[in-house]
Design a protein around this motif. Structure first.
Motif, PDB file in Angstrom:
ATOM      1  N   ILE A 192       8.507  15.120 -13.677  1.00 11.19           N
ATOM      2  CA  ILE A 192       7.878  14.056 -14.899  1.00 11.19           C
ATOM      3  C   ILE A 192       6.704  14.923 -15.238  1.00 11.19           C
ATOM      4  O   ILE A 192       5.690  15.247 -14.703  1.00 11.19           O
ATOM      5  N   LYS A 199      10.139  22.066 -20.258  1.00 12.46           N
ATOM      6  CA  LYS A 199      11.456  21.467 -20.382  1.00 12.46           C
ATOM      7  C   LYS A 199      12.573  22.838 -20.363  1.00 12.46           C
ATOM      8  O   LYS A 199      13.511  22.679 -19.860  1.00 12.46           O
ATOM      9  N   GLU A 206      13.711  15.591 -10.254  1.00 13.36           N
ATOM     10  CA  GLU A 206      13.031  15.024 -11.283  1.00 13.36           C
ATOM     11  C   GLU A 206      11.619  15.500 -11.460  1.00 13.36           C
ATOM     12  O   GLU A 206      10.658  15.739 -10.404  1.00 13.36           O
ATOM     13  N   MET A 211       7.144  21.064 -23.959  1.00 17.10           N
ATOM     14  CA  MET A 211       8.448  21.550 -24.475  1.00 17.10           C
ATOM     15  C   MET A 211       8.756  22.946 -23.936  1.00 17.10           C
ATOM     16  O   MET A 211       9.929  23.431 -23.372  1.00 17.10           O
ATOM     17  N   LYS A 222      14.833  22.751 -17.243  1.00 16.63           N
ATOM     18  CA  LYS A 222      16.240  22.087 -17.292  1.00 16.63           C
ATOM     19  C   LYS A 222      17.273  22.733 -17.119  1.00 16.63           C
ATOM     20  O   LYS A 222      18.272  22.101 -16.349  1.00 16.63           O
ATOM     21  N   LYS A 270      16.308  17.054 -13.688  1.00 20.32           N
ATOM     22  CA  LYS A 270      16.007  16.164 -14.861  1.00 20.32           C
ATOM     23  C   LYS A 270      14.469  16.358 -15.146  1.00 20.32           C
ATOM     24  O   LYS A 270      13.568  16.388 -14.261  1.00 20.32           O
ATOM     25  N   VAL A 271      14.259  16.335 -16.371  1.00 22.79           N
ATOM     26  CA  VAL A 271      12.788  16.532 -16.966  1.00 22.79           C
ATOM     27  C   VAL A 271      12.602  15.260 -17.883  1.00 22.79           C
ATOM     28  O   VAL A 271      13.157  15.018 -18.536  1.00 22.79           O
ATOM     29  N   SER A 272      11.339  14.527 -17.167  1.00 22.16           N
ATOM     30  CA  SER A 272      11.062  13.362 -18.190  1.00 22.16           C
ATOM     31  C   SER A 272       9.568  13.525 -18.356  1.00 22.16           C
ATOM     32  O   SER A 272       8.936  14.254 -17.939  1.00 22.16           O
ATOM     33  N   ARG A 273       9.170  12.696 -19.481  1.00 24.23           N
ATOM     34  CA  ARG A 273       7.757  12.588 -19.774  1.00 24.23           C
ATOM     35  C   ARG A 273       7.148  11.153 -19.829  1.00 24.23           C
ATOM     36  O   ARG A 273       7.953  10.120 -20.021  1.00 24.23           O
TER      37      ARG A 273
END
Lengths: 185, 185
Positions: free
Chosen positions: B127, B144, B125, B141, B148, B153-156
């Motif tokens: 973050i 990502k 991941e 963006m 990705k 997994k790419v989260s914010r």
């Protein structure tokens, strides 16, 4: 009488301004003040301040009848109406639980929320939009325990960074919650 | 030379204070200043400012090697270390994409992030903890799209109300995001 944010100097300035107004304008102003007290009442369904009863939002059948957003005060309803992104209903508590100030469940517009959930059985989600203060948090926990057993989804607003804000100025606790509540892109 | 937040009056006060210091203390102070420039460098792995290379965090094998938090600056690493709730790794970009200021992908510590993701295949991941500014958003963006497709997994960070804050003082956009990102209780 004291108006909020108006000290002695401003009060004197306003008084002289009123003295200079035409009789007719003063009459209108006075009537407007009386109207606020006589015409505005609480909506019998949601507790929001309104001229008509039930209020414009409760009466609007095009709104999403499956969601009720619980807020502390009427001015919060105005804030959420401005975002142009929420189309459900509201329920105004009139405050939050605060044992220190003698505010218990009886002092809030709570019983009507429960009655409402029993009557309006199309409601599937109650969104708790309470201030992120200690009192707001404990009121949220209280409501969750009250509502969730009825099989209704209870959610709360996201905690995190404000739009346009810098990480540098966020508190540790806010950052912690923002990490815990992170969303996948 | 100008130090941030120090105007003429404070500068004069500081100058006289230094005049009164014992020779030895001034020598130490001067050495400390020189040390900052000579001893501190960027960590070759994450880009954070450090005395040892790789930095203390990259070298710490007890940290969660599956998560990399991408931040703009070294001081953001300090902010997230203070929350005592994140135990993964970091990557310091050294800024955000800003075409208006001539900052493209080449100007940021980006290539090393990609190399790192290829090498450290235990990372699951990434973050994105970028400021919630327009530049931060568009950098998120961009990252990502870059990361990705590699199956990571790419989260914010969550956007929403700050802890302890009032709905009344939140912007419409923040409220909108807080409603969209609401979490179930």
């Amino acid at each position: 009488m004291k108006l909020p944010g108006i000290g002695e100097k401003t009060a004197i300035r306003l008084a002289f301004f009123v003295l200079d107004l035409p009789e007719e304008d003063v009459q209108q102003f006075a009537n407007a003040l009386l109207d606020v007290k006589s015409k505005l009442r609480q909506c019998e369904i949601c507790g929001n301040i309104t001229e008509q009863n039930p209020c414009r939002i409760c009466a609007d059948e095009t709104r999403d009848q499956t969601k009720i957003m619980v807020v502390e005060e009427s001015k919060d309803v105005m804030a959420f109406e401005e975002i142009n992104g929420y189309h459900g209903l509201y329920h105004v508590l009139g405050g939050v639980l605060s044992p220190m100030d003698g505010v218990g469940p009886e002092e809030l517009n709570l019983k009507s929320l429960i009655t409402r959930l029993q009557k309006q059985d199309q409601v599937t989600e109650v969104i708790l939009a309470l201030n992120s203060t200690p009192e707001g948090e404990s009121t949220a926990m209280y409501l969750k325990k009250l509502i969730k057993p009825a099989g209704i989804k209870v959610s709360r607003l996201a905690t995190g960074l404000a739009v346009g804000s810098d990480i540098e100025y966020a508190s540790s606790l806010t950052l912690k919650r923002a990490v815990e509540g992170r969303t996948e892109l």
